[in-house]
Write a protein that holds these residues in place. Sequence first.
Motif, short mmCIF file in Angstrom:
data_model
loop_
_atom_site.label_atom_id
_atom_site.label_comp_id
_atom_site.label_asym_id
_atom_site.label_seq_id
_atom_site.Cartn_x
_atom_site.Cartn_y
_atom_site.Cartn_z
N ARG A 208 -14.76 0.94 12.87
CA ARG A 208 -13.80 1.85 13.50
C ARG A 208 -13.40 2.99 12.55
O ARG A 208 -13.33 2.80 11.33
CB ARG A 208 -12.56 1.07 13.93
N LYS B 71 -2.54 -1.59 15.21
CA LYS B 71 -3.98 -1.50 15.52
C LYS B 71 -4.77 -2.59 14.82
O LYS B 71 -5.69 -3.18 15.39
CB LYS B 71 -4.52 -0.13 15.09
N THR B 72 -4.44 -2.81 13.54
CA THR B 72 -5.16 -3.82 12.76
C THR B 72 -4.99 -5.21 13.36
O THR B 72 -5.96 -5.94 13.56
CB THR B 72 -4.63 -3.83 11.30
N GLU C 266 0.83 -1.20 0.00
CA GLU C 266 0.00 0.00 0.00
C GLU C 266 0.87 1.26 0.00
O GLU C 266 0.50 2.27 -0.62
CB GLU C 266 -0.95 0.01 1.20
N ALA D 67 -11.29 -7.00 12.78
CA ALA D 67 -10.38 -5.92 12.43
C ALA D 67 -11.13 -4.61 12.16
O ALA D 67 -10.57 -3.52 12.37
CB ALA D 67 -9.56 -6.31 11.20
N PRO E 188 -9.21 3.51 2.94
CA PRO E 188 -8.48 2.78 1.89
C PRO E 188 -7.67 1.60 2.47
O PRO E 188 -7.50 0.57 1.81
CB PRO E 188 -7.53 3.83 1.30
N TRP E 189 -7.19 1.76 3.69
CA TRP E 189 -6.46 0.67 4.34
C TRP E 189 -7.40 -0.51 4.64
O TRP E 189 -7.06 -1.67 4.42
CB TRP E 189 -5.79 1.15 5.63
N GLY F 273 -6.62 -5.61 16.74
CA GLY F 273 -8.06 -5.71 16.52
C GLY F 273 -8.48 -7.10 16.06
O GLY F 273 -9.48 -7.65 16.51
N ALA F 274 -7.70 -7.66 15.16
CA ALA F 274 -8.06 -8.97 14.60
C ALA F 274 -7.75 -10.12 15.56
O ALA F 274 -8.40 -11.16 15.51
CB ALA F 274 -7.31 -9.18 13.28
N ASP G 101 -10.58 4.89 13.43
CA ASP G 101 -9.17 5.24 13.71
C ASP G 101 -8.22 4.65 12.67
O ASP G 101 -7.00 4.83 12.77
CB ASP G 101 -8.77 4.78 15.13
N LEU G 102 -8.76 3.95 11.67
CA LEU G 102 -7.94 3.46 10.56
C LEU G 102 -8.55 3.98 9.27
O LEU G 102 -9.78 4.00 9.12
CB LEU G 102 -7.91 1.93 10.55
N PRO G 103 -7.71 4.42 8.31
CA PRO G 103 -8.23 5.01 7.07
C PRO G 103 -9.00 3.98 6.22
O PRO G 103 -8.60 2.81 6.15
CB PRO G 103 -6.98 5.49 6.33
#
Lengths: 197, 197
Positions: free
Chosen positions: B151, A190-191, A173, B195, B157-158, A194-195, B153-155
């Motif tokens: 959520r 964070k990802t 990315e 996630a 596109p990500w 979270g997962a 707090d994560l963009p």
Amino acid sequence: MSDRTGPPPASARRRRADAERNISAILDAALTCLASDADASVADIAQAAGVGRMTLYGHFSTRAELIDAVLARTVATADATLAAVDLDSLRPDEALAQLVSSSWRILQQYRALHAAAQRELDARRIRMHHDKALGRVRQLLDRGQRDGVFRTDLPAPWLVALFYSVLHTAADEISAGRLGAADAADVITKTLLGAFR
Amino acid sequence: MSDRTGPPPASARRRRADAERNISAILDAALTCLASDADASVADIAQAAGVGRMTLYGHFSTRAELIDAVLARTVATADATLAAVDLDSLRPDEALAQLVSSSWRILQQYRALHAAAQRELDARRIRMHHDKALGRVRQLLDRGQRDGVFRTDLPAPWLVALFYSVLHTAADEISAGRLGAADAADVITKTLLGAFR
């Protein structure tokens, strides 16, 4: 013909030492060349290593074989770096954040090699090179699942695959201009937390 | 030379119709051949399509170009299938589960093509083919973020990249024998909801 049980003659030892020196110079040069240009040619790499193209082809018969060897050496070095990170004294989720940030730093350092490997090698082959290093992730996930910190409704080998995949997706990315390099470590951590939780 | 503003002569129309028919037969044959063998050769595909190798090479100059065209057509068909799924009437998390299961069914159906594409094409090129279809995921994520279900707090596109990556990682893990095909849809959905929320 004589029975060759004694040490090799001095000339053979010297030839082998020359070959080892050449291989090492070629792998160093490949890493440097690929860092500035993921499409660097075998001719560029031979020149940077100070060896002839025929010498290079004597050791690596294709560009893919050369990149495969550079990747193997780099992952082994990276694995030694990760071995030095003390994960056992941390809680599994803190240890995960630590392992993400160390692994990500290494992946960033070798981003150009990663890009070159992606173009030249099969995805399965690239993943295979990482299997040993991923043993560390697996141990940590097993501990976290045992301690009730990580979810147990998903199999541990899948969570290992996810760790690998999320780091490599972040690298892709960034290359595609869809993720800022400065944000990546935070986004990955964070990802995964979270997962996993 | 005459000014060619009128319709093409019958012979040219016939040649073009022949070419279209050949291209379509080649793409169909490629999909069938690759489904039973991801390493199917251009010669195998030409034979199955009932055209000569030279005719095939006249339309697709390399095996990679042919696989690229098969992938483009397949993704377009898949996108049309996904367009028929009514996501707007569902809550964002339910819609996500629905979109995962439809997308996964399609990816499973074309698993052999996916494997062939991975060996022949650049990962960036494969992802590029999916960009339009991923627009659907993006819309859903935007809605879920707006509604406070996903959520923020994560963009976005990500999160789209993660959707794509988790599905493809599952396909790779099944190929590698580390994940059971029957478990995959459930594993993917749990992972992504974990996630995203």
